[in-house]
Design a protein around this motif. Structure first.
Motif, PDB file in Angstrom:
ATOM      1  N   ASN A   1      35.826  32.306  59.508  1.00  0.00           N
ATOM      2  CA  ASN A   1      35.931  32.378  58.698  1.00  0.00           C
ATOM      3  C   ASN A   1      34.977  31.238  57.597  1.00  0.00           C
ATOM      4  O   ASN A   1      34.565  30.223  58.370  1.00  0.00           O
ATOM      5  CB  ASN A   1      37.369  31.347  57.989  1.00  0.00           C
ATOM      6  N   PRO A   2      34.238  31.111  56.477  1.00  0.00           N
ATOM      7  CA  PRO A   2      34.149  29.889  55.898  1.00  0.00           C
ATOM      8  C   PRO A   2      34.316  28.915  55.915  1.00  0.00           C
ATOM      9  O   PRO A   2      35.305  28.606  56.344  1.00  0.00           O
ATOM     10  CB  PRO A   2      34.302  30.785  54.598  1.00  0.00           C
ATOM     11  N   GLN A   3      33.627  28.004  55.863  1.00  0.00           N
ATOM     12  CA  GLN A   3      33.801  26.132  55.782  1.00  0.00           C
ATOM     13  C   GLN A   3      33.073  25.461  55.812  1.00  0.00           C
ATOM     14  O   GLN A   3      31.473  26.177  55.203  1.00  0.00           O
ATOM     15  CB  GLN A   3      33.814  26.048  57.688  1.00  0.00           C
TER      16      GLN A   3
ATOM     17  N   ILE B   1      43.392  25.675  55.632  1.00  0.00           N
ATOM     18  CA  ILE B   1      42.888  24.915  56.803  1.00  0.00           C
ATOM     19  C   ILE B   1      43.668  23.710  56.756  1.00  0.00           C
ATOM     20  O   ILE B   1      43.530  22.590  57.316  1.00  0.00           O
ATOM     21  CB  ILE B   1      41.171  24.206  55.500  1.00  0.00           C
ATOM     22  N   ALA B   2      44.383  23.321  55.184  1.00  0.00           N
ATOM     23  CA  ALA B   2      45.506  21.923  55.114  1.00  0.00           C
ATOM     24  C   ALA B   2      46.316  22.710  54.868  1.00  0.00           C
ATOM     25  O   ALA B   2      46.803  22.565  53.172  1.00  0.00           O
ATOM     26  CB  ALA B   2      44.892  21.320  54.130  1.00  0.00           C
TER      27      ALA B   2
ATOM     28  N   GLN C   1      39.067  31.381  47.574  1.00  0.00           N
ATOM     29  CA  GLN C   1      38.641  29.880  48.239  1.00  0.00           C
ATOM     30  C   GLN C   1      40.216  29.020  48.685  1.00  0.00           C
ATOM     31  O   GLN C   1      40.227  27.975  49.464  1.00  0.00           O
ATOM     32  CB  GLN C   1      37.640  28.885  47.191  1.00  0.00           C
ATOM     33  N   LEU C   2      41.439  29.091  46.962  1.00  0.00           N
ATOM     34  CA  LEU C   2      42.618  28.802  47.248  1.00  0.00           C
ATOM     35  C   LEU C   2      43.389  29.492  48.472  1.00  0.00           C
ATOM     36  O   LEU C   2      43.339  28.216  49.177  1.00  0.00           O
ATOM     37  CB  LEU C   2      43.399  29.157  45.960  1.00  0.00           C
TER      38      LEU C   2
ATOM     39  N   ILE D   1      49.788  23.470  47.199  1.00  0.00           N
ATOM     40  CA  ILE D   1      49.278  24.838  46.769  1.00  0.00           C
ATOM     41  C   ILE D   1      48.717  24.272  45.340  1.00  0.00           C
ATOM     42  O   ILE D   1      47.131  24.672  45.220  1.00  0.00           O
ATOM     43  CB  ILE D   1      49.418  26.145  46.814  1.00  0.00           C
ATOM     44  N   ASN D   2      49.386  23.864  44.446  1.00  0.00           N
ATOM     45  CA  ASN D   2      48.918  24.336  43.227  1.00  0.00           C
ATOM     46  C   ASN D   2      48.006  22.652  42.887  1.00  0.00           C
ATOM     47  O   ASN D   2      47.752  22.638  41.959  1.00  0.00           O
ATOM     48  CB  ASN D   2      50.655  23.485  42.062  1.00  0.00           C
TER      49      ASN D   2
END
Length: 310
Positions: A270-272, A291-292, A284-285, A297-298
């Protein structure tokens, strides 16, 4: 106490005179031997006595001492104190450095035990009596004695300050790695830097008093742009004017990395870090939320949109 007969008093007086004559005629080695034997006898007697007997002996001794002190004149008192000081000085001169440290440690321990047992009234009474004795002693001293006392006090203070400076200087090199709790660092001039209340006239930077002039902006040669206010909604999040401010402050974190990898992730990974910015906004979202997962999410969406528009 039963009355002694005249014969007993006469015999005791005769024995005392004879003992005094023998002591005047004995040599220094004989005197030391006699005193050594007497000390051993006294030590053995003290070791056998109970706590009640010891208390009674000390009480009787204090009473006899008080009666003798009450009868002595001012001249006799001065002579007694002078002789006592001479004896104490001779004993202190003969003791080694180890014996001196042991004596001071025992004396401090006894004093601490006595002070710990006294009540608040006893402490106030002790301090008041000590102050009275000091005042009386100061009133009796002559001008030369007063001068000598003040000079001795200055020498003691000078010695203490020098000892403190030497201790601090001995640990000044790499002192952050060799902290000594016995050293009062707060009273070291090399550590007292004061308040940061010196303002640079060129860049208005706050500095310490002893800080070198021009060290902040090279005397106006370096001019940094003013810090811009953060964009919305970051400003409201930081100032607690946002509904998610508490959540943002609690979870905000970051770290600067100097290692720059490839712009694209290796196959199957996965991209990081920086690689996240090279995928679609929806991905990205989703990726940042994975990741976190504790972040809402908003809030991630708002921050992501702000970063993209900046």
């Amino acid at each position: 106490m039963p009355k002694r007969s005249r014969y007993q008093l006469s015999r005791n007086s005769t024995q005392a005179r004879a003992s005094k004559i023998r002591r005047n005629e004995e040599s220094s080695s004989e005197t030391e031997n006699r005193l050594s034997i007497h000390r051993q006898y006294v030590a053995q007697s003290r070791a056998r006595e109970s706590s009640t007997e010891r208390s009674q002996r000390l009480a009787e001794q204090n009473m006899r001492t008080a009666q003798i002190r009450a009868r002595e004149s001012s001249l006799q008192r001065s002579q007694r104190l002078a002789e006592q000081n001479v004896r104490t000085s001779r004993v202190r001169e003969r003791e080694s450095s180890l014996e001196r440290l042991q004596r001071i440690a025992q004396q401090n321990l006894r004093t601490s035990q006595v002070r710990a047992q006294e009540s608040s009234n006893q402490r106030l009474q002790r301090v008041e009596e000590q102050n009275i004795r000091n005042i009386q002693s100061r009133n009796r001293e002559s001008s030369s004695e007063r001068f000598q006392r003040l000079q001795d006090n200055r020498e003691r203070q000078k010695t203490l300050r020098a000892r403190s400076r030497n201790q601090a200087s001995a640990h000044s090199k790499r002192s952050a790695f060799r902290y000594d709790p016995q050293i009062d660092y707060a009273h070291q001039s090399s550590i007292q830097i004061g308040d940061m209340n010196k303002i640079c006239p060129k860049c208005s930077a706050k500095k310490w008093v002893d800080e070198t002039n021009g060290m902040c902006c090279a005397s106006g040669k370096v001019s940094l742009p003013s810090i811009q206010e953060p964009p919305q909604p970051i400003k409201n999040l930081l100032k607690n004017n946002h509904s998610l401010s508490r959540h943002f402050i609690t979870n905000i974190q970051g770290q600067v990395y100097h290692l720059i990898g490839s712009l694209l992730p290796p196959p199957g990974q996965n991209p990081q870090y920086l690689q996240v910015y090279f995928i679609s906004e929806a991905d990205q979202l989703s990726l940042r939320s994975n990741i976190a997962p504790t972040l809402k999410i908003n809030l991630i969406n708002e921050l992501q949109t702000t970063i993209r528009q900046s």
